[in-house]
Write a protein that holds these residues in place. Structure first.
Motif, PDB file in Angstrom:
ATOM      1  N   ALA A   1       5.099  11.338 -11.405  1.00 21.72           N
ATOM      2  CA  ALA A   1       4.368  10.506 -12.354  1.00 21.72           C
ATOM      3  C   ALA A   1       3.836   9.262 -11.656  1.00 21.72           C
ATOM      4  CB  ALA A   1       5.272  10.112 -13.509  1.00 21.72           C
ATOM      5  N   VAL A   2       2.612   8.892 -11.989  1.00 19.20           N
ATOM      6  CA  VAL A   2       1.987   7.690 -11.448  1.00 19.20           C
ATOM      7  C   VAL A   2       1.652   6.786 -12.624  1.00 19.20           C
ATOM      8  CG1 VAL A   2       0.039   6.767 -10.149  1.00 19.20           C
ATOM      9  CG2 VAL A   2       1.030   8.975  -9.514  1.00 19.20           C
ATOM     10  N   PRO A   3       2.099   5.534 -12.614  1.00 19.22           N
ATOM     11  CA  PRO A   3       1.848   4.660 -13.765  1.00 19.22           C
ATOM     12  C   PRO A   3       0.374   4.348 -13.939  1.00 19.22           C
ATOM     13  CG  PRO A   3       2.780   3.409 -11.941  1.00 19.22           C
ATOM     14  CD  PRO A   3       2.855   4.851 -11.541  1.00 19.22           C
ATOM     15  N   GLY A   4      -0.058   4.243 -15.183  1.00 14.15           N
ATOM     16  CA  GLY A   4      -1.430   3.890 -15.475  1.00 14.15           C
ATOM     17  C   GLY A   4      -1.650   2.394 -15.430  1.00 14.15           C
ATOM     18  N   TYR A   5      -2.920   1.987 -15.428  1.00 13.75           N
ATOM     19  CA  TYR A   5      -3.250   0.570 -15.351  1.00 13.75           C
ATOM     20  C   TYR A   5      -2.600  -0.212 -16.483  1.00 13.75           C
ATOM     21  CZ  TYR A   5      -6.811   0.619 -11.642  1.00 13.75           C
ATOM     22  OH  TYR A   5      -7.449   0.685 -10.434  1.00 13.75           O
TER      23      TYR A   5
ATOM     24  N   GLY B   1       0.839  -1.186   0.000  1.00 12.20           N
ATOM     25  CA  GLY B   1       0.000   0.000   0.000  1.00 12.20           C
ATOM     26  C   GLY B   1       0.872   1.232   0.000  1.00 12.20           C
ATOM     27  N   GLY B   2       0.293   2.374   0.246  1.00 15.51           N
ATOM     28  CA  GLY B   2       1.072   3.600   0.339  1.00 15.51           C
ATOM     29  C   GLY B   2       1.499   4.125  -1.002  1.00 15.51           C
ATOM     30  N   ALA B   3       2.635   4.803  -1.006  1.00 11.33           N
ATOM     31  CA  ALA B   3       3.103   5.477  -2.216  1.00 11.33           C
ATOM     32  C   ALA B   3       3.555   4.491  -3.260  1.00 11.33           C
ATOM     33  CB  ALA B   3       4.256   6.427  -1.860  1.00 11.33           C
ATOM     34  N   ASP B   4       3.751   5.022  -4.466  1.00 16.40           N
ATOM     35  CA  ASP B   4       4.184   4.162  -5.558  1.00 16.40           C
ATOM     36  C   ASP B   4       5.598   3.664  -5.328  1.00 16.40           C
ATOM     37  OD1 ASP B   4       1.834   4.416  -6.804  1.00 16.40           O
ATOM     38  OD2 ASP B   4       2.586   5.446  -8.584  1.00 16.40           O
ATOM     39  N   SER B   5       5.938   2.618  -6.076  1.00 14.45           N
ATOM     40  CA  SER B   5       7.275   2.045  -5.983  1.00 14.45           C
ATOM     41  C   SER B   5       8.308   3.049  -6.452  1.00 14.45           C
ATOM     42  CB  SER B   5       7.371   0.791  -6.853  1.00 14.45           C
ATOM     43  OG  SER B   5       6.510  -0.203  -6.388  1.00 14.45           O
ATOM     44  N   PRO B   6       9.525   3.013  -5.905  1.00 14.37           N
ATOM     45  CA  PRO B   6      10.574   3.889  -6.400  1.00 14.37           C
ATOM     46  C   PRO B   6      10.812   3.657  -7.878  1.00 14.37           C
ATOM     47  CG  PRO B   6      11.226   2.797  -4.348  1.00 14.37           C
ATOM     48  CD  PRO B   6       9.964   2.157  -4.801  1.00 14.37           C
ATOM     49  N   GLY B   7      11.150   4.713  -8.553  1.00 14.07           N
ATOM     50  CA  GLY B   7      11.488   4.592  -9.957  1.00 14.07           C
ATOM     51  C   GLY B   7      10.286   4.438 -10.854  1.00 14.07           C
TER      52      GLY B   7
ATOM     53  N   ALA C   1       5.670  -0.195 -16.298  1.00 16.88           N
ATOM     54  CA  ALA C   1       5.903   0.711 -15.179  1.00 16.88           C
ATOM     55  C   ALA C   1       5.228   0.094 -13.951  1.00 16.88           C
ATOM     56  CB  ALA C   1       5.342   2.101 -15.484  1.00 16.88           C
ATOM     57  N   PRO C   2       5.775   0.379 -12.771  1.00 21.92           N
ATOM     58  CA  PRO C   2       6.966   1.169 -12.473  1.00 21.92           C
ATOM     59  C   PRO C   2       8.237   0.481 -12.957  1.00 21.92           C
ATOM     60  CG  PRO C   2       6.235   0.020 -10.514  1.00 21.92           C
ATOM     61  CD  PRO C   2       5.177  -0.228 -11.565  1.00 21.92           C
ATOM     62  N   ALA C   3       9.362   1.173 -12.772  1.00 21.34           N
ATOM     63  CA  ALA C   3      10.625   0.621 -13.258  1.00 21.34           C
ATOM     64  C   ALA C   3      10.909  -0.737 -12.634  1.00 21.34           C
ATOM     65  CB  ALA C   3      11.768   1.593 -12.961  1.00 21.34           C
ATOM     66  N   VAL C   4      10.601  -0.882 -11.354  1.00 20.24           N
ATOM     67  CA  VAL C   4      10.748  -2.161 -10.644  1.00 20.24           C
ATOM     68  C   VAL C   4       9.463  -2.383  -9.858  1.00 20.24           C
ATOM     69  CG1 VAL C   4      12.064  -3.492  -8.963  1.00 20.24           C
ATOM     70  CG2 VAL C   4      13.243  -1.843 -10.445  1.00 20.24           C
TER      71      VAL C   4
END
Length: 448
Positions: free
Chosen positions: A340-344, A328-334, A352-355
């Protein structure tokens, strides 16, 4: 999949012993290709051996193999292993031809491109091979050499014996081959077992082991039915969506507790019946809650005029021992540029995300296994499909295909399973699996 750090390969049997650990099972009727970066192993690819085909069909197959392996940008060579049970694979005598390619200083890797001469009956350099494999090997050598990844060595592994496809020296490569037990008892195989790795059932058997139980869990299914009646009218409620993510976050962020309480398991199964909620759970596990919320907003799934009260299950759960699994919480690093927030779509395709949050996906998989066991129907198909997606993200297409096939049998026509199965059949590779820095690691980087 790459070889863990600090493991040393001393001979072919070590490489061949690593393959089942890399895949998770002993392959059958398969080509396994491993890229090399200098003298280090890189990526591993398994693909079904083609039926005897025309030269153009073998070239197309070889191009597909090359396209997969090109995802390893650092690759400068390839090793090939043909797993087959063809009866005559290890019969015959040396052809009298030597290796076309130069032999590396270590004595068993060739450095340059070499092209086997296929003679009548499918014979080539080294001991004779069945025509199907001999012609396929030539096609692969040609394609991989042109792609800058020349074949350095190749082996044929039968049910009881194995041998090099090139060596014709009876002192080191007897006509009858070496016992397969040399692979199973190799030094590297023993090291992998010591590090906690194991070789399991093949993908079809593994999927069958986690299929819905013959005797369903009636209390769970009763709760699922009640929650389905309550939740479906609220499928466009923003508040209910947030509460569904809250419950899944608590489950995925907690230590594994099995079995799940019937009330909770029924609620989770019912939540998977709403496709936008199901997709949001996958995105949240891989990329964080913000990505799940933002994507749902962009897809316009909410009706702000929806005023039904939010319903939530009564929980005396999770048990003490809550752990942050990054679900949960914030998006993954990278994830991308700042903010930027990755789309579905990007998340579901592994762009995305990078990892991704591999630990979150592992925990989600554990929960999905239990939910799928409870009973059949659409909820079980959703759980199997989600697990198939996770395996596809890991680059394990065989496991993904088996799970997606199981989903189709449980709920014929389940759309997401059909779409993912088509991607797997077409050989589409998840973005994360195609990049070394983001690919799933079956083994710890330094387990010793």
């Amino acid at each position: 999949m790459t070889l863990p750090e600090h493991l040393t390969i001393t001979g072919p049997e070590d490489i061949l012993g690593f393959i089942p650990h890399s895949l998770g099972y002993w392959p059958a009727d398969s080509l396994v290709a491993l890229t090399m970066q200098g003298k280090r192993l890189g990526a591993t690819l398994r693909i079904d051996l083609p039926a005897a085909g025309s030269p153009s069909e073998l070239r197309q197959f070889s191009r597909s193999v090359g396209a997969y392996l090109e995802a390893d940008a650092a690759a400068d060579g390839t090793l090939l292993a043909f797993f087959t049970n063809e009866a005559r694979i290890l019969e015959g005598h040396p052809t009298g031809h030597g290796l076309n390619g130069a032999v590396a200083n270590d004595g068993w890797f060739a450095d340059d491109c070499r092209f086997a001469d296929v003679e009548a009956g499918g014979r080539q350099n080294g001991f004779p091979l069945p025509s199907r494999l001999a012609k396929l090997l030539v096609a692969l050598e040609t394609e991989l050499c042109s792609a800058g990844m020349p074949v350095r060595d190749a082996w044929v592994i039968g049910d009881v014996s194995w041998r090099s496809a090139y060596c014709s020296d009876p002192d080191c490569c007897p006509p009858a081959g070496h016992p397969v037990d040399e692979i199973r008892n190799s030094r590297l195989n023993a090291e992998m077992v010591f590090r906690g790795s194991s070789v399991g059932a093949d993908p079809a058997d593994a999927a069958a082991q986690t299929a819905p139980r013959p005797c369903p869990d009636l209390p769970v299914l009763e709760c699922e039915g009640r929650w389905t009646r309550d939740l479906l009218p609220r499928r466009r409620s923003r508040g209910q969506f947030e509460d569904v993510l809250n419950i899944w976050t608590r489950v995925l962020s907690s230590e594994a507790v099995s079995p799940l309480p019937s009330e909770l398991a029924g609620y989770l199964r019912a939540s998977l019946l709403v496709p936008p909620w199901r997709d949001a759970v996958l995105v949240m596990a891989a990329a964080g809650r913000l990505a799940a919320e933002r994507g749902a907003e962009e897809f316009g799934i909410f009706d702000d005029d929806e005023c039904l009260p939010v319903l939530t299950p009564r929980l005396d759960w999770p048990q003490p021992g809550t752990t942050d699994h990054g679900c949960g919480g914030a998006d993954s690093p990278g994830s991308g540029p700042a903010g930027a927030v990755p789309g579905y779509g990007d998340v579901l395709l592994g762009l995305a995300p990078a990892v991704p949050r591999w630990e979150g996906l592992r925990r989600l998989e554990q929960v999905l296994v239990e939910l799928g066991w409870s009973g059949g129907g659409e909820a079980s198909a959703a759980a199997l499909t989600a697990r198939g997606w996770i395996e596809w993200c890991r680059g394990r297409g065989s496991f993904a295909d088996a799970l997606l096939g199981q989903a189709a049998r449980v709920q014929p026509g389940y759309r997401l399973a059909e779409l993912l199965a088509e991607m797997v059949r077409r050989g589409m590779l998840c973005g994360w699996a195609g990049r070394k820095e983001s690919a799933w690691q079956r083994f710890e980087p330094d387990a010793a």
